[in-house]
Scaffold this motif. Sequence first.
Motif, PDB file in Angstrom:
ATOM      1  N   ARG A  29     -28.576 -64.184   0.169  1.00  0.00           N
ATOM      2  CA  ARG A  29     -28.410 -64.115   1.634  1.00  0.00           C
ATOM      3  C   ARG A  29     -27.297 -63.151   2.023  1.00  0.00           C
ATOM      4  N   ASN A  30     -26.222 -63.160   1.257  1.00  0.00           N
ATOM      5  CA  ASN A  30     -25.049 -62.359   1.592  1.00  0.00           C
ATOM      6  C   ASN A  30     -25.062 -60.953   0.998  1.00  0.00           C
ATOM      7  N   ALA A  31     -26.077 -60.641   0.210  1.00  0.00           N
ATOM      8  CA  ALA A  31     -26.134 -59.331  -0.449  1.00  0.00           C
ATOM      9  C   ALA A  31     -26.356 -58.225   0.574  1.00  0.00           C
ATOM     10  N   ASN A  32     -25.774 -57.086   0.310  1.00  0.00           N
ATOM     11  CA  ASN A  32     -25.986 -55.916   1.162  1.00  0.00           C
ATOM     12  C   ASN A  32     -27.296 -55.258   0.779  1.00  0.00           C
ATOM     13  N   SER A  33     -28.253 -55.360   1.675  1.00  0.00           N
ATOM     14  CA  SER A  33     -29.561 -54.764   1.434  1.00  0.00           C
ATOM     15  C   SER A  33     -29.658 -53.451   2.190  1.00  0.00           C
ATOM     16  N   HIS A  34     -30.279 -52.466   1.575  1.00  0.00           N
ATOM     17  CA  HIS A  34     -30.457 -51.175   2.237  1.00  0.00           C
ATOM     18  C   HIS A  34     -31.777 -51.125   2.988  1.00  0.00           C
ATOM     19  N   THR A  35     -32.544 -52.201   2.900  1.00  0.00           N
ATOM     20  CA  THR A  35     -33.760 -52.296   3.690  1.00  0.00           C
ATOM     21  C   THR A  35     -33.463 -53.136   4.916  1.00  0.00           C
ATOM     22  N   HIS A  36     -34.377 -53.140   5.845  1.00  0.00           N
ATOM     23  CA  HIS A  36     -34.155 -53.880   7.078  1.00  0.00           C
ATOM     24  C   HIS A  36     -35.369 -54.724   7.427  1.00  0.00           C
ATOM     25  N   ALA A  37     -35.161 -55.651   8.319  1.00  0.00           N
ATOM     26  CA  ALA A  37     -36.226 -56.537   8.768  1.00  0.00           C
ATOM     27  C   ALA A  37     -37.249 -55.738   9.568  1.00  0.00           C
ATOM     28  N   LYS A  38     -38.530 -55.945   9.267  1.00  0.00           N
ATOM     29  CA  LYS A  38     -39.580 -55.219   9.976  1.00  0.00           C
ATOM     30  C   LYS A  38     -40.061 -55.979  11.203  1.00  0.00           C
ATOM     31  N   HIS A  39     -40.363 -57.241  11.033  1.00  0.00           N
ATOM     32  CA  HIS A  39     -40.935 -58.030  12.125  1.00  0.00           C
ATOM     33  C   HIS A  39     -40.132 -59.292  12.407  1.00  0.00           C
ATOM     34  N   THR A  40     -38.856 -59.262  12.087  1.00  0.00           N
ATOM     35  CA  THR A  40     -38.035 -60.449  12.261  1.00  0.00           C
ATOM     36  C   THR A  40     -36.576 -60.043  12.473  1.00  0.00           C
ATOM     37  N   SER A  41     -35.763 -61.001  12.811  1.00  0.00           N
ATOM     38  CA  SER A  41     -34.342 -60.711  13.022  1.00  0.00           C
ATOM     39  C   SER A  41     -33.644 -60.462  11.686  1.00  0.00           C
ATOM     40  N   VAL A  42     -32.495 -59.820  11.773  1.00  0.00           N
ATOM     41  CA  VAL A  42     -31.699 -59.557  10.570  1.00  0.00           C
ATOM     42  C   VAL A  42     -31.302 -60.873   9.913  1.00  0.00           C
ATOM     43  N   LEU A  43     -30.930 -61.874  10.706  1.00  0.00           N
ATOM     44  CA  LEU A  43     -30.531 -63.172  10.153  1.00  0.00           C
ATOM     45  C   LEU A  43     -31.675 -63.828   9.391  1.00  0.00           C
ATOM     46  N   THR A  44     -32.857 -63.842   9.974  1.00  0.00           N
ATOM     47  CA  THR A  44     -34.021 -64.432   9.302  1.00  0.00           C
ATOM     48  C   THR A  44     -34.318 -63.682   8.008  1.00  0.00           C
ATOM     49  N   TYR A  45     -34.227 -62.370   8.052  1.00  0.00           N
ATOM     50  CA  TYR A  45     -34.469 -61.552   6.867  1.00  0.00           C
ATOM     51  C   TYR A  45     -33.460 -61.882   5.764  1.00  0.00           C
ATOM     52  N   ARG A  46     -32.210 -62.040   6.127  1.00  0.00           N
ATOM     53  CA  ARG A  46     -31.164 -62.358   5.140  1.00  0.00           C
ATOM     54  C   ARG A  46     -31.396 -63.740   4.534  1.00  0.00           C
TER      55      ARG A  46
END
Length: 140
Positions: free
Chosen positions: A79-96
């Motif tokens: 959850r806390n990892a720095n991802s270089h991808t991003h959420a496509k169809h959802t919020s950043v929080l949900t993606y994390r």
Amino acid sequence: MAEMDFKQVNGIALAYLGDAAYEVYIRQHLIEQGLTKPTKLHHLATHYVSAKAQAALIALMEEDQLLTDEEWEYYKRGRNANSHTHAKHTSVLTYRVSTGFEALMGYLKLSEQTDRLAQLSQWCIEQVEARRTEKDETNN
């Protein structure tokens, strides 16, 4: 894999493996239900493997106190990892949160806790199906 080795794996790599490991359980479950059409399989699989579904499952796991302290640690690592991808169809929080879910599954796979991985995957399947049944009954 040696215990020290998998403890050094970062959360994104764990999530990469966990995504695949969990999806195998979902695909097998759907095929065992007699489904064979790829479009239908893909559509139904999203009820189990989408970021939104996985985030909801983590919330239920927390509510049911289903995870051990060590499992929570691996969830948080993802959850806390720095991802270089991003959420496509959802919020950043949900993606994390969903990345944390996948990291948990990756940890279980990498640490060869196959019974626990199967147990949690089956629990997730049951939760999703219960929610789908409730939703269907509400719509009828």
